[in-house]
Enzyme design. Structure first.
Site, PDB file in Angstrom:
ATOM      1  N   ASN A  87       5.036   8.177  17.948  1.00  0.00           N
ATOM      2  CA  ASN A  87       4.099   7.076  18.204  1.00  0.00           C
ATOM      3  C   ASN A  87       2.836   7.161  17.359  1.00  0.00           C
ATOM      4  O   ASN A  87       1.999   6.263  17.398  1.00  0.00           O
ATOM      5  CB  ASN A  87       3.742   7.012  19.696  1.00  0.00           C
ATOM      6  CG  ASN A  87       4.922   6.530  20.515  1.00  0.00           C
ATOM      7  OD1 ASN A  87       5.901   6.034  19.965  1.00  0.00           O
ATOM      8  ND2 ASN A  87       4.842   6.686  21.827  1.00  0.00           N
ATOM      9  N   CYS A  90      13.016  -6.664  25.687  1.00  0.00           N
ATOM     10  CA  CYS A  90      13.093  -5.234  25.416  1.00  0.00           C
ATOM     11  C   CYS A  90      13.587  -4.481  26.628  1.00  0.00           C
ATOM     12  O   CYS A  90      13.502  -4.966  27.740  1.00  0.00           O
ATOM     13  CB  CYS A  90      11.708  -4.763  25.058  1.00  0.00           C
ATOM     14  SG  CYS A  90      11.540  -3.015  25.084  1.00  0.00           S
ATOM     15  N   ARG A 111       7.545  -7.284  26.895  1.00  0.00           N
ATOM     16  CA  ARG A 111       6.454  -6.591  26.194  1.00  0.00           C
ATOM     17  C   ARG A 111       5.730  -7.622  25.358  1.00  0.00           C
ATOM     18  O   ARG A 111       5.963  -7.752  24.162  1.00  0.00           O
ATOM     19  CB  ARG A 111       7.003  -5.454  25.328  1.00  0.00           C
ATOM     20  CG  ARG A 111       7.308  -4.220  26.126  1.00  0.00           C
ATOM     21  CD  ARG A 111       7.997  -3.189  25.282  1.00  0.00           C
ATOM     22  NE  ARG A 111       7.099  -2.146  24.834  1.00  0.00           N
ATOM     23  CZ  ARG A 111       7.536  -1.044  24.230  1.00  0.00           C
ATOM     24  NH1 ARG A 111       8.806  -0.869  23.984  1.00  0.00           N
ATOM     25  NH2 ARG A 111       6.685  -0.131  23.848  1.00  0.00           N
ATOM     26  N   ASP A 119       5.657   7.418  29.301  1.00  0.00           N
ATOM     27  CA  ASP A 119       6.771   8.002  28.543  1.00  0.00           C
ATOM     28  C   ASP A 119       7.259   9.331  29.131  1.00  0.00           C
ATOM     29  O   ASP A 119       8.361   9.774  28.816  1.00  0.00           O
ATOM     30  CB  ASP A 119       6.355   8.220  27.075  1.00  0.00           C
ATOM     31  CG  ASP A 119       6.356   6.925  26.299  1.00  0.00           C
ATOM     32  OD1 ASP A 119       6.721   5.883  26.857  1.00  0.00           O
ATOM     33  OD2 ASP A 119       5.997   6.948  25.101  1.00  0.00           O
ATOM     34  N   ARG A 179      16.134   7.720  18.488  1.00  0.00           N
ATOM     35  CA  ARG A 179      14.950   6.956  18.046  1.00  0.00           C
ATOM     36  C   ARG A 179      13.682   7.792  18.185  1.00  0.00           C
ATOM     37  O   ARG A 179      12.699   7.531  17.490  1.00  0.00           O
ATOM     38  CB  ARG A 179      14.796   5.681  18.891  1.00  0.00           C
ATOM     39  CG  ARG A 179      15.800   4.589  18.574  1.00  0.00           C
ATOM     40  CD  ARG A 179      15.454   3.309  19.321  1.00  0.00           C
ATOM     41  NE  ARG A 179      14.021   3.131  19.338  1.00  0.00           N
ATOM     42  CZ  ARG A 179      13.287   2.909  20.430  1.00  0.00           C
ATOM     43  NH1 ARG A 179      13.854   2.782  21.585  1.00  0.00           N
ATOM     44  NH2 ARG A 179      11.986   2.776  20.336  1.00  0.00           N
TER      45      ARG A 179
HETATM   46  C1  UD1 Z   1       3.096   2.253  23.163  1.00  0.00           C
HETATM   47  C2  UD1 Z   1       4.110   3.272  22.780  1.00  0.00           C
HETATM   48  C3  UD1 Z   1       5.114   3.446  23.876  1.00  0.00           C
HETATM   49  C4  UD1 Z   1       4.407   3.786  25.142  1.00  0.00           C
HETATM   50  C5  UD1 Z   1       3.322   2.775  25.442  1.00  0.00           C
HETATM   51  C6  UD1 Z   1       2.467   3.131  26.637  1.00  0.00           C
HETATM   52  C7  UD1 Z   1       4.298   3.161  20.381  1.00  0.00           C
HETATM   53  C8  UD1 Z   1       5.151   2.777  19.242  1.00  0.00           C
HETATM   54  N1  UD1 Z   1       4.784   2.843  21.577  1.00  0.00           N
HETATM   55  O1  UD1 Z   1       3.776   1.023  23.337  1.00  0.00           O
HETATM   56  O2  UD1 Z   1       6.009   4.485  23.545  1.00  0.00           O
HETATM   57  O3  UD1 Z   1       5.355   3.775  26.185  1.00  0.00           O
HETATM   58  O4  UD1 Z   1       2.441   2.657  24.327  1.00  0.00           O
HETATM   59  O5  UD1 Z   1       1.805   4.342  26.405  1.00  0.00           O
HETATM   60  O6  UD1 Z   1       3.261   3.773  20.235  1.00  0.00           O
HETATM   61  N2  UD1 Z   1       0.710  -5.642  26.946  1.00  0.00           N
HETATM   62  C9  UD1 Z   1       0.420  -6.982  27.088  1.00  0.00           C
HETATM   63  N3  UD1 Z   1       0.103  -7.698  25.966  1.00  0.00           N
HETATM   64  C10 UD1 Z   1       0.065  -7.119  24.730  1.00  0.00           C
HETATM   65  C11 UD1 Z   1       0.370  -5.747  24.602  1.00  0.00           C
HETATM   66  C12 UD1 Z   1       0.696  -5.036  25.731  1.00  0.00           C
HETATM   67  O7  UD1 Z   1       0.448  -7.518  28.184  1.00  0.00           O
HETATM   68  O8  UD1 Z   1      -0.225  -7.820  23.755  1.00  0.00           O
HETATM   69  C13 UD1 Z   1       1.079  -4.849  28.142  1.00  0.00           C
HETATM   70  C14 UD1 Z   1       2.540  -4.380  28.070  1.00  0.00           C
HETATM   71  O9  UD1 Z   1       3.412  -5.350  28.561  1.00  0.00           O
HETATM   72  C15 UD1 Z   1       2.514  -3.145  28.932  1.00  0.00           C
HETATM   73  C16 UD1 Z   1       1.125  -2.587  28.679  1.00  0.00           C
HETATM   74  O10 UD1 Z   1       0.349  -3.649  28.145  1.00  0.00           O
HETATM   75  O11 UD1 Z   1       2.613  -3.504  30.302  1.00  0.00           O
HETATM   76  C17 UD1 Z   1       1.134  -1.394  27.744  1.00  0.00           C
HETATM   77  O12 UD1 Z   1       1.554  -1.778  26.487  1.00  0.00           O
HETATM   78  P1  UD1 Z   1       1.038  -1.069  25.159  1.00  0.00           P
HETATM   79  O13 UD1 Z   1       0.015  -0.037  25.454  1.00  0.00           O
HETATM   80  O14 UD1 Z   1       0.722  -2.159  24.196  1.00  0.00           O
HETATM   81  O15 UD1 Z   1       2.325  -0.296  24.727  1.00  0.00           O
HETATM   82  P2  UD1 Z   1       3.011  -0.340  23.339  1.00  0.00           P
HETATM   83  O16 UD1 Z   1       1.979  -0.311  22.265  1.00  0.00           O
HETATM   84  O17 UD1 Z   1       4.062  -1.410  23.343  1.00  0.00           O
END
Ligand code: UD1
Length: 418
Positions: free
Chosen positions: A23, A116, A121, A306, A398
């Protein structure tokens, strides 16, 4: 397609090195393309997601050389500003390339990341943040068409949730914006700090990464850089869980114990002796694990979503009941059905999982449904009586670099079938 075949019952013992963090590696690889220079990235794990990131960089026109765990990206010449749909689908985190492509090309076209395995997401926070920097975004039949007409401009951006991906996209794009960008309620994960350190080595001016307000002073002069990816805290937690469930004793090296400050107390509550050193961590497991009263997944520095699945596998054999509350993703309990097939006693009600410890797990045929859930089935199989055949292990590839080789070094009986 390969499977893992695992014979449970062997205590894990010995020492291994821990891989670099997926990540951290993926957003850093994306960030290599923001300017016309060369980045040397050490400690990149050997993962299918890293292969996909390399394919995206090559598609965009970068020259990429990979030697063992080092990736060298020459971004002198970028010839495309879109990501083909098949590459977007291969890896959900492709969306983190958006900020980098926009910073470099002032336009970008990507397909909307689809549904997903972890539930919806959305990327609204990414897009709102980029819009605040001056990006116009049109959603055209599943494609996002982005352009910047008058250059990226720094702004104040307040995130409704400290999204890891949104914080990364905004940090990368605003590095080359005019003026100052301030991100309020920013994600504080160690991977955010690693990305900021990488960009700062290139000449970016990012302050406060790791805290909830990040300030980025835009610049237009970046340079070549050399960077080494931080250790993977989730892989560390998975190997600690693997050792703990088997009653083992391990020393994990090349890790950062401080990044596991919410995971170590859980292992201790389960009865393990854990000691962190400068860059290694030692664990000795008890004969019988104790339950943990409550584990709630939270943004960092809270307990990581995670690590929920691997720790859940461990607590399946504790002598009492443990409770989990999953607050980050909606659909993050897909491993539960598979763990129950192995004899676990887990009941789900919305965000809550009630894990009643059982005295035995049993080897059977199970399938990985997602990355961390798949890893939790390996943890359970290492303890289970008899043989477990684990299918769909491409999910595990992955995020885990040759997991069967590292576990074998700790005496586990695990093979990958051809
Ligand atoms: C990243 C990690 C993933 C980890 C997650 C939480 C990477 C590649 N992936 O995912 O492994 O499980 O952080 O630590 O680093 N959300 C919204 N709108 C947005 C973006 C996010 O509502 O535009 C919500 C998501 O649905 C989720 C929460 O925010 O409920 C957390 O998402 P986010 O922190 O963005 O996780 P990722 O970046 O997708």
């Amino acid at each position: 397609m390969s499977d893992f075949v695992i014979e449970g019952g062997t205590k894990l013992c010995g020492e291994i090195d821990i891989q670099g963090a997926k990540n951290s590696c993926l957003p850093i690889l994306a960030a290599t393309l923001i300017d016309k220079n060369v980045s040397v990235i050490h400690n990149c794990p050997d993962l299918t997601d890293v292969n996909t990131a390399v394919k995206i960089l090559e598609y965009l026109g970068c020259e990429v050389i990979r030697e063992n765990h080092t990736v060298i990206v020459d971004a002198t010449c970028v010839t495309a500003c879109d990501i083909p749909e098949h590459l977007m689908c291969e890896m959900r985190c492709s969306v983190v390339f958006l900020g980098a492509i926009i910073a470099r090309c002032h336009k970008a076209r990507i397909s909307m990341p689809g549904g997903c395995e972890l539930g919806p997401r959305p990327i609204d926070l990414h897009l709102d943040g980029l819009k605040k920097l001056g990006v116009t975004i049109k959603d055209e039949h599943g494609y996002l068409d982005c352009r910047v007409d008058k250059g990226l401009k720094g702004n104040k951006i307040s995130l409704a949730f400290p999204s890891v991906g949104a914080t990364e996209n905004i940090m990368i794009a605003s590095t080359l914006a005019k003026g100052t960008t301030t991100i309020y309620n920013a994600a504080q994960e160690p991977e955010i700090v690693d990305l900021a350190n990488f960009l700062n080595k290139k000449g970016a001016k990012i302050y406060g990464a790791g805290e909830n307000i990040i300030v980025i002073e835009g610049t237009n002069t970046l340079s070549d850089s050399i960077h080494s990816i931080i250790p993977d805290r989730i892989v560390t937690a998975t190997y600690l869980s693997s050792a703990a469930i088997t009653g083992g004793e391990v020393l994990l090296k090349k890790v950062c114990p401080d990044d596991l400050s919410s995971v170590i107390p859980i292992l201790e509550e389960a009865g393990c002796f854990v000691k962190g050193y400068d860059s290694s961590i030692y664990l000795k497991a008890p004969d019988i694990l104790k339950p943990v009263s409550l584990i709630r997944t939270m943004p960092y520095p809270g307990f990581p979503t995670d690590a929920q699945a691997p720790i859940m596998a461990l607590l399946c054999v504790a002598n009492g009941t443990s409770i989990f509350v999953e607050n980050i993703f909606e659909n993050r309990y897909k491993h539960v059905c598979e763990l129950n097939k192995m004899g676990a006693d887990i009941k789900l009600e919305g965000k809550v999982a009630v894990v009643k410890g059982v005295s035995e797990l049993y080897g059977t045929s199970v399938a990985a449904k997602d990355l961390r859930g798949g890893a939790s089935l390996i943890v359970a199989a290492l303890k289970a009586k008899g043989i477990t055949r684990l299918k769909d292990i491409y999910h595990i590839d992955r995020g885990y670099d040759n997991i069967e080789i590292y576990l074998s070094q700790l005496n586990a009986k695990i093979i990958r079938t051809k």
